[in-house]
Design an enzyme around this catalytic site. Structure first.
Site, PDB file in Angstrom:
ATOM      1  N   ASP A   1       0.875  -1.177   0.000  1.00 64.13           N
ATOM      2  CA  ASP A   1       0.000   0.000   0.000  1.00 64.13           C
ATOM      3  C   ASP A   1       0.910   1.224   0.000  1.00 64.13           C
ATOM      4  O   ASP A   1       1.512   1.549   1.025  1.00 64.13           O
ATOM      5  CB  ASP A   1      -0.904  -0.036   1.238  1.00 64.13           C
ATOM      6  CG  ASP A   1      -1.790   1.204   1.356  1.00 64.13           C
ATOM      7  OD1 ASP A   1      -1.546   2.184   0.620  1.00 64.13           O
ATOM      8  OD2 ASP A   1      -2.711   1.191   2.196  1.00 64.13           O
TER       9      ASP A   1
ATOM     10  N   LYS B   1      -2.174  12.160  -2.441  1.00 67.75           N
ATOM     11  CA  LYS B   1      -1.142  12.542  -1.454  1.00 67.75           C
ATOM     12  C   LYS B   1       0.090  13.037  -2.217  1.00 67.75           C
ATOM     13  O   LYS B   1      -0.010  14.034  -2.904  1.00 67.75           O
ATOM     14  CB  LYS B   1      -0.873  11.369  -0.527  1.00 67.75           C
ATOM     15  CG  LYS B   1      -2.146  10.986   0.248  1.00 67.75           C
ATOM     16  CD  LYS B   1      -1.919   9.911   1.262  1.00 67.75           C
ATOM     17  CE  LYS B   1      -3.171   9.727   2.091  1.00 67.75           C
ATOM     18  NZ  LYS B   1      -3.816   8.469   1.995  1.00 67.75           N
TER      19      LYS B   1
HETATM   20  N1  PLP Z   1      -3.583   3.453   3.008  1.00 66.02           N
HETATM   21  C1  PLP Z   1      -2.731   4.276   3.631  1.00 66.02           C
HETATM   22  C2  PLP Z   1      -1.334   3.811   3.911  1.00 66.02           C
HETATM   23  C3  PLP Z   1      -3.135   5.560   4.010  1.00 66.02           C
HETATM   24  O1  PLP Z   1      -2.293   6.372   4.643  1.00 66.02           O
HETATM   25  C4  PLP Z   1      -4.461   5.964   3.727  1.00 66.02           C
HETATM   26  C5  PLP Z   1      -4.956   7.302   4.092  1.00 66.02           C
HETATM   27  O2  PLP Z   1      -4.390   8.072   4.764  1.00 66.02           O
HETATM   28  C6  PLP Z   1      -5.317   5.051   3.099  1.00 66.02           C
HETATM   29  C7  PLP Z   1      -4.848   3.812   2.755  1.00 66.02           C
HETATM   30  C8  PLP Z   1      -6.773   5.356   2.880  1.00 66.02           C
HETATM   31  O3  PLP Z   1      -7.051   6.289   1.939  1.00 66.02           O
HETATM   32  P1  PLP Z   1      -8.521   6.938   1.879  1.00 66.02           P
HETATM   33  O4  PLP Z   1      -8.581   7.976   2.933  1.00 66.02           O
HETATM   34  O5  PLP Z   1      -8.570   7.479   0.475  1.00 66.02           O
HETATM   35  O6  PLP Z   1      -9.501   5.844   2.095  1.00 66.02           O
END
Ligand code: PLP
Length: 417
Positions: A199, A228
């Site tokens: 991720d 981001k």
């Molecule tokens: N994965 C990680 C590592 C994140 O930091 C975030 C959000 O900060 C997400 C997933 C989730 O993203 P979203 O807020 O678009 O659902």
């Protein structure tokens, strides 16, 4: 940006949008997960693409009239595959959490085991936390960071993997300031018979610019947000090996979503074009240079950073490292009063609760988009130190607020340029 029709139709929303634009322009955004999208991205977002229903995928839709949106989605897919060097891309997820849930659905059965990074060491709630769907449908275990280095220890990850025997090994975090060794994670996954998912929501822009190693060659699945360091519209994306393509697509639609948001997909395509420009590589390198400069400025003033510093766009400050007890909630409020915006954040092995943790998380993507460089980071370190060391004393906050205002005037956000 000019919003003449909106001003005529709905003065209240128009005023709120203007207020938010002004708030962004007049504050310094150190929230590591935020950025400022370009005017081109914002324009694609507010286009007629929002009107179109397009359940399905390019060439295989459940709605008529998809000729043009097919082309825009295919363009976005092609750009994502080319930039990341991926075999397959699904650009429909509405969010990073949605992208993660779709991957779990593509390769796991309810009750299967996930091994991921502990939230308290920097992981994300969509990585198996019990209050999230991922923790209710799947059986999550965690690896953390070492007590002494506060970094991921691949030996610990391997021994955890041997114990837990996960179906899915997950690398990636929301609050980890060091380079992640994706090749080593892939090795652990291979040795423990797990599929490997990375991720890269936070570091996607750094990966595309080649200033952080890419997981794409090693991972079965790579998920990301697009807003981001990526600097696009709010949304998600999944990259995968070809052998998972069909399962990924089915999991996104009809698995967890209905119609795709075509205006977002158009804006994702624009952002990917911007990420392919040489200037984006410079931008990403400057994000890291700025983070290192801010980290050095804070360290020089006596603030301890988790793991001793940063390799990427963010850092965690240990607020216990100077005289007097302060917590992340106070720090966030005091800095906010001077228009310096950041997150309170737990630090590894934190004894304090998430509402009043021992740290703050600082990130440089948004300030770097505004054109700030190392000298501005040094000024910022001095202001943050002044406010925190002075425990939010009113005079210091007022003085710093004036300095912040002057700096902001010289570095407009893209929307007001
Ligand atoms: N994965 C990680 C590592 C994140 O930091 C975030 C959000 O900060 C997400 C997933 C989730 O993203 P979203 O807020 O678009 O659902």
């Amino acid at each position: 940006m000019a919003l003449c029709d909106l001003e005529q139709t709905d003065r209240e929303v128009y005023d709120l949008i203007c207020r938010e634009e002004q708030r962004q322009q007049h504050s310094l955004n150190l929230i590591a997960s935020e950025n400022h999208a370009s005017r081109a991205v914002l324009q694609a977002l507010s286009s007629v693409m929002t009107d179109k229903y397009a359940e399905g995928y390019p060439g295989k839709r459940y709605y008529a009239g998809c000729r043009v949106v097919d082309d825009v989605e295919q363009l976005c897919i092609d750009r994502a595959k080319a930039l990341f060097g991926a075999e397959h891309a699904n650009v429909q997820p509405h969010s990073g959490t949605g992208a993660n849930l779709a991957v779990y659905m593509a390769c796991l059965k309810p009750g299967d085991r996930i091994l991921a990074m502990d939230l308290s060491c920097g992981g994300h709630l969509s990585h198996g936390l019990s209050i999230n769907m991922s923790g209710q449908a799947y059986n999550a275990s965690y690896y953390g960071v070492r007590h002494d280095t506060e970094m991921i220890d691949m030996d610990e990850v391997l021994s955890q993997a041997r114990k837990v025997k996960p179906h899915l090994l997950l690398a990636g975090a929301s609050a980890y300031s060091r380079t992640i060794d994706f090749a080593a994670f892939a090795d652990v996954a291979a040795r423990s018979g797990a599929v490997f998912m990375a991720d890269i929501a936070h570091i996607a822009g750094l990966v595309m610019a080649d200033v952080h190693p890419s997981p794409v060659p090693y991972a079965d699945f790579v998920t990301t947000t697009t807003h981001k360091t990526h600097r696009g519209p709010r949304g998600g994306m999944i990259l995968s090996k070809e052998k998972w393509a069909k399962k990924v697509d089915q999991a996104v639609f009809p698995g967890i979503q209905g119609g795709p948001q075509m205006h977002c997909i158009a804006a994702k395509a624009v952002a990917l074009k911007e990420c392919a420009e040489p200037s984006f590589r410079q931008y990403a390198a400057q994000i890291i240079a700025n983070a290192k400069a801010l980290a050095a400025g804070l360290t020089a003033r006596g603030w301890r950073l988790i793991s001793g510093g940063t390799d990427n766009h963010l850092m965690l400050v240990d607020l216990r490292s100077r005289d007097g007890e302060i917590d992340g909630d106070q720090a966030q409020r005091w800095l906010s009063a001077a228009n310096i915006i950041c997150n309170k954040n737990k630090i590894p092995f934190d004894s304090r609760p998430a509402t009043h943790p021992s740290g703050i998380r600082l990130g440089t993507p948004a300030l770097t988009t505004r054109g700030m460089k190392e000298p501005q980071m040094e000024m910022l370190a001095a202001w943050i130190d002044g406010i925190l060391a002075g425990h939010g004393d009113e005079k210091t906050v007022a003085r710093v607020a004036q300095d912040v205002a002057r700096l902001c005037d010289n570095y407009p956000i893209p929307a007001v340029r």
